[in-house]
Design an enzyme around this catalytic site. Structure first.
Site, PDB file in Angstrom:
ATOM      1  N   SER A 178     -64.179 -86.938 -14.450  1.00 51.90           N
ATOM      2  CA  SER A 178     -63.517 -88.215 -14.216  1.00 51.90           C
ATOM      3  C   SER A 178     -64.216 -89.410 -15.362  1.00 51.90           C
ATOM      4  CB  SER A 178     -63.543 -88.764 -13.146  1.00 51.90           C
ATOM      5  OG  SER A 178     -62.380 -89.833 -13.048  1.00 51.90           O
ATOM      6  N   HIS A 184     -56.203 -84.687  -9.745  1.00 49.97           N
ATOM      7  CA  HIS A 184     -57.287 -85.167 -10.324  1.00 49.97           C
ATOM      8  C   HIS A 184     -58.737 -84.675  -9.654  1.00 49.97           C
ATOM      9  CE1 HIS A 184     -60.126 -87.254 -12.823  1.00 49.97           C
ATOM     10  NE2 HIS A 184     -60.305 -88.298 -11.920  1.00 49.97           N
ATOM     11  N   ASP A 203     -53.376 -82.665 -12.953  1.00 49.70           N
ATOM     12  CA  ASP A 203     -53.722 -84.256 -12.787  1.00 49.70           C
ATOM     13  C   ASP A 203     -52.861 -85.228 -13.600  1.00 49.70           C
ATOM     14  OD1 ASP A 203     -55.357 -86.611 -13.525  1.00 49.70           O
ATOM     15  OD2 ASP A 203     -57.119 -85.455 -14.095  1.00 49.70           O
TER      16      ASP A 203
END
Length: 338
Positions: free
Chosen positions: A129, A312, A283
């Protein structure tokens, strides 16, 4: 007693032109640095998180094997351990917090490695991320230093849709009455709970919810999952820190600096690391297509999507054995290559 070290970076000039004085970077190390200082792995923290939140792949026999590697985890500015709104002193308290870019963070991390630890080479730069945003920045800013790159559910810049997502999360949190004149004057419980529910919709996939995959993580109902996983997570964070991280995330772009002058293609082309780019196929904001376009412009990059319904959160598989094994195997293979 804290379980981490502090690097006193001194006065640093941010990309905004503001000098942030007495900057402090919190970091944690694992394993032993070898004599040639060639076994260093840099693993970066994601949105709102501390180093303690990303230890699933760090340890003896794990992907980031501390029997072989010296693993360094620097904490993002704004996460509450490094210099942050929550520990700021005048004149940078309240709404005067100067925003740190991803490049600002990586610049200070570079000072830590080179000036404090005497390290001039990375076996691997990696992160999930926002950690992936930093890893990409490392590979573009210091290409000769980064031998391998592993980006998990991240990107080289924040996409337009991703920016819209952040706008929605920020608007939800700052709608709380505790947000006044650009800062939170008290803990916004309602705002944090609302933000958590907003975030949960985008962080996981439609299939994850349709198939009630949250049961695999030990939750008894959807409401139990939203309260105990999402509300509980954000309620332990400082709201001003979260807003600071939203800004850092939203303005991430490896080409917005003096070196590349906004030329995104040139920034990607400058990356020489053996790169593994791993998006999750479900995601909803770091998408496979964005990574595919990035990989096309890099000389030694492979696109290896994670076939997961966890959205995600496939990249932080603390309760997801299948994705953890897939990611770990891919990183282990990368570390075995030149």
């Amino acid at each position: 007693m804290s379980d981490y070290s502090i690097f006193n970076a001194g006065n640093i000039v941010l990309q905004s032109g503001i000098t942030f004085r007495d900057a402090k970077l919190a970091y944690k190390t694992f394993g032993q640095l070898n004599a040639s200082k060639s076994n260093v792995i840099l693993c970066m923290t994601p949105f709102g998180a501390h180093h303690t939140d990303i230890l699933w792949q760090v340890g003896p026999g794990k992907a980031l094997d501390t029997d072989k590697y010296f693993v360094i985890i620097p904490n993002l500015f704004g996460n509450g351990l490094s210099s942050s709104p929550s520990n700021a002193t005048d004149p940078f308290s309240g709404n005067r917090w100067p925003n740190f870019t991803i490049a600002d963070n990586v610049s200070v991390q570079h000072k830590l490695l080179t000036e404090e630890l005497g390290i001039d080479s990375l076996a691997l730069a990696t992160g999930w991320s926002m950690g992936g945003l930093q890893a990409y920045e490392w590979a573009a800013a210091y290409p000769a230093m980064v031998k391998r790159l592993a980006v998990i559910c991240g990107a080289a810049k924040c996409s337009p849709h991703n920016q819209v997502f952040i706008e929605g999360v920020r608007a939800t949190l700052t709608a709380d009455a505790a947000y006044q004149n650009g800062t939170f004057v008290q803990r916004p419980e309602r705002g944090l709970r609302a933000m958590a529910r907003n975030y949960a919709a985008m962080a996981m996939s439609q299939t994850f919810y349709r198939e009630e995959v949250w049961r695999q993580a030990g939750f008894s109902s959807l409401e139990d999952f939203l309260i105990m996983s999402w509300e509980a997570n954000f309620l332990k964070r400082d709201a001003n820190n979260l807003v600071a991280h939203m800004w850092t995330w939203q303005y991430a772009n490896i080409s917005v600096n003096d070196r590349y002058q906004g030329d995104f293609h040139a920034a990607l082309g400058a990356i020489t690391a053996n790169a593994l780019i791993m998006p999750s196929v479900t995601d909803l904001y770091f998408q496979v297509e964005d990574n595919r376009l990035e990989v096309q412009q890099m000389s030694r990059a492979r696109l290896v999507p994670i076939e997961s319904v966890w959205g995600h959160r496939a990249g932080l598989p603390s309760a997801n054995i299948h994705d953890a094994a897939f990611i770990s195997a891919a990183i282990t293979e990368l570390l075995a290559q030149d």
